[in-house]
Design an enzyme around this catalytic site. Structure first.
Site, PDB file in Angstrom:
ATOM      1  N   SER A 114       4.966   2.831   8.018  1.00 17.28           N
ATOM      2  CA  SER A 114       4.541   1.686   7.228  1.00 17.28           C
ATOM      3  C   SER A 114       5.622   1.271   6.230  1.00 17.28           C
ATOM      4  CB  SER A 114       3.259   2.042   6.473  1.00 17.28           C
ATOM      5  OG  SER A 114       2.653   0.908   5.955  1.00 17.28           O
TER       6      SER A 114
ATOM      7  N   ASP B 280       0.233  -7.666   1.473  1.00 17.64           N
ATOM      8  CA  ASP B 280       0.593  -6.255   1.582  1.00 17.64           C
ATOM      9  C   ASP B 280       2.110  -6.065   1.571  1.00 17.64           C
ATOM     10  OD1 ASP B 280       0.137  -3.528   1.706  1.00 17.64           O
ATOM     11  OD2 ASP B 280       0.173  -3.469   3.896  1.00 17.64           O
TER      12      ASP B 280
ATOM     13  N   HIS C  29       0.806  -1.216   0.000  1.00 14.50           N
ATOM     14  CA  HIS C  29       0.000   0.000   0.000  1.00 14.50           C
ATOM     15  C   HIS C  29       0.843   1.271   0.000  1.00 14.50           C
ATOM     16  CE1 HIS C  29       0.400  -0.375   4.495  1.00 14.50           C
ATOM     17  NE2 HIS C  29       0.444   0.934   4.409  1.00 14.50           N
TER      18      HIS C  29
END
Length: 473
Positions: free
Chosen positions: A225, A151, A120
């Site tokens: 992230s 992911d 993402h």
């Protein structure tokens, strides 16, 4: 699979065939803090891994012409809202097309420039830039491959003699182990937060299709992230992925993808540019309550449905069989079975042990792939740029949807297509066209044939618990 994922250079392929991940020392020593008048510090433990954590910035052009309200769909995406461009909800009055920038982190896994991050972070990015630690030089990165189901994604920069992270064996982790989260939170620059491993093997979180998360209370914030979660030796134990938070801030519940899963996915992405997974074709649940009394084995994955034509169907597996072992892997839960089968490539022989009517049986068969099974139920041509599939019972179970949900599932959205410009996303469920309710591919095809193509086509999709209107020109 999108074309740019397949354009691996010859040099990349040569490297991938011989890729070796740096391994942390397998001899683990767990000792109590030293007594005396000393200052306890982990500075030396993390000084090397700091060199492996990079800043990633991306940009992409978004179209507003087909959005029902000002970027609500885009900015309310949970991944975007928590990790990127945190002031985005305040933006208003944008043009029909706007270039949006995002920030994230990544970890260097090879000396010649391969970097692992979250999917993402780089998904749909038109430009990816990487800044190395303690270095203002900005490198343009190319996408090598991505796997939305875990992911994870791999990108590459043209650089040499980089500091690659040492991988820990995540199977050896224990609750209570001290860990550090490294990354670029809120775009303020590199930082380190500390905590412990709160839990292991967390699944059913609803973030990814394949989940086996490390839960930690080390602060993971927007921008972290794709960054590193490391142990007290500075060895990589996971890739920071998500937080559970009502307001977008850290509440002590963060999740990281285990290093063993990261290593496996990264290697396959570098070698092939995509992930090919085995697919058993069963609906499974855990033993609980009185159902445990009906089986001699105390744990496993209980089959409640078998998809016709699947590997399981051809192997003779039936409703009520309890899967307890695949090859050398002991199956203790449905998640064990799903993750292990998903780690295997199609067209290989597997040995599966199961309990039926109190008797342990074994069967050997060739494992099919998901794409092989759904090919006959998938269409590419109904809406240009979309790969579509009727939402069958097995798919509903995999997605965690109720049985009364119906529609057409969007498996893939091709780049630079009209569907992409209209705002379609992988995972959308088409439930209506104009005033027509859509339950399957045939109904979708018929509804589109009746519409005057000179006008705008209103398509209703179910996404993330909400119904959204998209418009095709």
């Amino acid at each position: 699979m999108k074309k740019h994922l397949m354009l691996l250079s010859f040099a990349s392929v040569l490297f991938a065939a011989n890729i070796n991940f740096n391994e942390a020392d397998s001899k683990i020593s767990r000792v109590n803090p030293a007594e005396g008048n000393v200052i306890l510090s982990y500075h030396d433990s993390i000084k090397e891994i700091k060199k492996s954590v990079v800043n990633i910035s991306t940009s992409k052009t978004i179209s507003r012409a087909n959005m029902p309200s000002p970027l609500d769909d885009f900015f309310n995406d949970p991944y975007f809202k928590q990790f990127f461009d945190f002031d985005a909800p305040q933006r208003r009055g944008l043009k029909d097309k706007e270039v949006v920038s995002s920030l994230g982190s990544g970890v260097i896994i090879s000396k010649d420039g391969y970097i692992i991050t979250n999917n993402h972070v780089v998904d749909d990015a038109e430009n990816i830039s990487v800044t190395l630690p303690e270095n203002d030089t900005e490198y343009k990165a190319k996408l090598i491959g991505k796997d939305p189901k875990t992911d994870l994604a791999v990108i590459k920069i043209e650089a040499n003699n980089l500091s690659a992270a040492n991988f820990a064996n995540s199977d050896e982790l224990m609750e209570g182990d001290v860990v550090f989260a490294l990354g670029n939170p809120f775009g303020v620059g590199f930082s380190v937060t500390s905590g412990i491993i709160s839990a292991l093997n967390k699944d059913n979180i609803g973030l990814n299709q394949y989940e086996n998360f490390i839960q930690t209370d080390a602060s993971i914030n927007p921008g972290n992230s794709g960054g590193a979660l490391v142990d007290s030796r500075g060895a990589l134990v996971g890739i920071n992925s998500a937080i559970l938070s009502r307001g977008g801030g850290n509440n002590g519940i963060g999740f990281a993808i285990p290093s063993n899963m990261v290593k496996d996915i990264a290697k396959k992405l570098i070698e092939k540019g995509k992930i090919e997974r085995g697919f058993l074709g069963v609906t499974i649940v855990a033993l609980a309550g009185d159902t445990k009394k009906a089986y001699k084995s105390g744990e496993g994955a209980l089959i409640t449905d078998v998809q016709k034509g699947s590997s399981a169907d051809e192997a003779g597996l039936k409703r009520g069989d309890l899967v307890i072992k695949v090859n050398d892997k002991i199956i203790k839960s449905p998640n064990d079975l799903k993750n292990y089968i998903g780690s295997l490539e199609p067209n290989q022989k597997i040995d599966l042990s199961y309990e039926r009517d109190g008797v342990i049986k074994q069967v050997s068969f060739i494992l099919k792939g998901d794409e092989q099974l759904v090919k006959n139920n998938t269409k590419d041509s109904i809406i240009e740029g979309l790969s579509l599939r009727t939402l069958d019972s097995n798919l509903k179970n995999r997605l965690g949807l109720s049985n009364d949900t119906s529609g057409v599932f969007v498996e893939e959205v091709k780049d630079k297509s009209k569907a992409k410009e209209a705002g379609f996303k992988e995972g959308d469920i088409i439930i209506g066209v104009g005033q027509n309710e859509i339950k399957n591919l045939e109904e979708l095809d018929n509804a589109l044939k009746k519409i005057d193509k000179k006008n705008f086509i209103k398509i209703w999709v179910y996404r993330g618990g909400f119904v959204t209107l998209l418009v095709l020109k």
